[in-house]
Design a protein around this motif. Sequence first.
Motif, short mmCIF file in Angstrom:
data_model
loop_
_atom_site.label_atom_id
_atom_site.label_comp_id
_atom_site.label_asym_id
_atom_site.label_seq_id
_atom_site.Cartn_x
_atom_site.Cartn_y
_atom_site.Cartn_z
N UNK A 1 -6.87 4.02 -5.24
CA UNK A 1 -7.21 2.74 -4.61
C UNK A 1 -6.51 1.55 -5.27
N UNK A 2 -5.73 1.82 -6.31
CA UNK A 2 -4.94 0.73 -6.92
C UNK A 2 -3.88 0.32 -5.91
N UNK B 1 -10.82 7.68 -12.37
CA UNK B 1 -11.36 6.50 -11.67
C UNK B 1 -11.10 5.23 -12.48
N UNK B 2 -11.42 4.11 -11.83
CA UNK B 2 -11.48 2.82 -12.52
C UNK B 2 -12.88 2.27 -12.28
N UNK C 1 -8.16 -1.77 -3.89
CA UNK C 1 -8.71 -1.82 -2.52
C UNK C 1 -10.11 -1.23 -2.57
N UNK C 2 -11.11 -2.07 -2.29
CA UNK C 2 -12.49 -1.61 -2.43
C UNK C 2 -13.16 -1.53 -1.06
N UNK D 1 0.81 -1.22 0.00
CA UNK D 1 0.00 0.00 0.00
C UNK D 1 0.84 1.27 0.00
N UNK D 2 0.22 2.35 -0.51
CA UNK D 2 0.84 3.67 -0.36
C UNK D 2 0.65 4.08 1.10
N UNK D 3 1.34 5.14 1.51
CA UNK D 3 1.20 5.59 2.89
C UNK D 3 -0.26 5.97 3.17
N UNK D 4 -0.91 6.59 2.17
CA UNK D 4 -2.31 6.99 2.37
C UNK D 4 -3.20 5.74 2.57
#
Length: 377
Positions: A220-221, A149-150, A182-183, A104-107
């Motif tokens: 969210x990727x 978005x995706x 990530x949903x 994951x990213x930090x966010x």
Amino acid sequence: MDFSLSDEQEALYAGMLRVGREVIAPGAAERDLAGRWDPAVWKGLAAAGVPGMPIPEEYGGSGGSIIDCCLVNEALGEGGRDGGLGLSLGAHWVIGTVPIWLHGTEEQRQRWLPGLCDGSLIGSWASTEPEAGSDSGAIRTTAVRDGDDWVLNGTKTFITNGPIADVCTVLAKAPEGATAFIVDTRNPGFVVGRELDKLGCRSSPTAEIHLSDCRVRSADVLGEVGNALWKIAFECFDWERTVMLAGIVGGMRATLDTTIAYAKQREQFGKPIAHHQVIAHKLAQMEINYQVVRNAVYKAAWLKMVGREHMVEASVAKALAGTLSVDNALEAIQVHGGYGYLRDFPVERALRDAKLASLGGGTTEIQKMIISRSILA
Ligand SMILES: Cc1cc2nc3c(=O)[nH]c(=O)nc-3n(C[C@H](O)[C@H](O)[C@H](O)COP(=O)(O)OP(=O)(O)OC[C@H]3O[C@@H](n4cnc5c(N)ncnc54)[C@H](O)[C@@H]3O)c2cc1C
């Protein structure tokens, strides 16, 4: 070679064995029969700091090593004797939470990990589809860019924690290749479908998931676009084949101990059945099987922990656990005679729970495919 555990690890095991006995074991038979997930049990585990065990303290976890996580899972499996709880916890840990921590990213970490660690959120992972089981590269769920978005569309199946999860990492096919998203499960396009009625591990909810124009942000990727199969999914599977398997080892211990106790007190032909050599040898074989699986699981886990190649060892452990946990449960029923066939004793549940080890997270045949490809290469 040093097989010993530190004093802290011995204490961790003893503490978690108690948690298993006090929090999980009561009601395990009823939850199995009803096929019921019990949030109160989860809260009990959260109070003991279990949900965040593998995650560093800075994100709210306990910072346990891979071996620590194995010990916790093994102790809970031995004390709790609830394969379903082990399945849900394992999915939360190794396929629900760990990928967000590792990739994951930090966010993303700040958004999800504190809740996943304190147990207020439950994690899940969705790669399997009706037409893509063992062949996870054959997924058809699509991910299409729309501005920033995706948009995800497709159907997932066999999703552990599907009906109770707050967050689900979904594997979908982007033009660049398999990508993880990530949903948030409150997203209106994330629809929980039919709940699946299972043979064993029945206290763990499993469901189909429909992604219907499910819109997620680029933020969210998880990890790189197009690289999730190799970089994230296969790594998850290695966690399943080490840390998650330890719960099965604990279950094997509990089944063996119950069977030893039964064989010592049940008398036929004027003596305890344990004194008939055929029965004593069954118990000996069960101990052999238990030790073989335990050693294989911990060897693979140790290799993983120290960063050495462990793919074959993890598959060896998984193949052994899938076969020998079922063998042991069948012999446990045999030693219990007709009583082993009744729901009054925990060994019939042990058999139903054990069967999953040869299916979920990669079947035994797939483990042999991985091993044979390696030794033939
Ligand atoms: C209780 C449960 C929980 C699960 N939880 C999750 C979850 O949380 N998230 C998720 O994404 N998935 C989950 N799964 C899915 C699981 O990982 C798959 O069931 C598994 O990978 C097998 O896929 P399949 O069931 O489609 O079987 P298939 O792939 O259709 O296999 C059927 C049979 O064919 C064999 N086979 C297939 N390919 C080969 C080959 N190349 N060579 C030899 N034999 C082969 C298999 O070994 C098996 O015996 C779960 C499954 C179960 C049962």
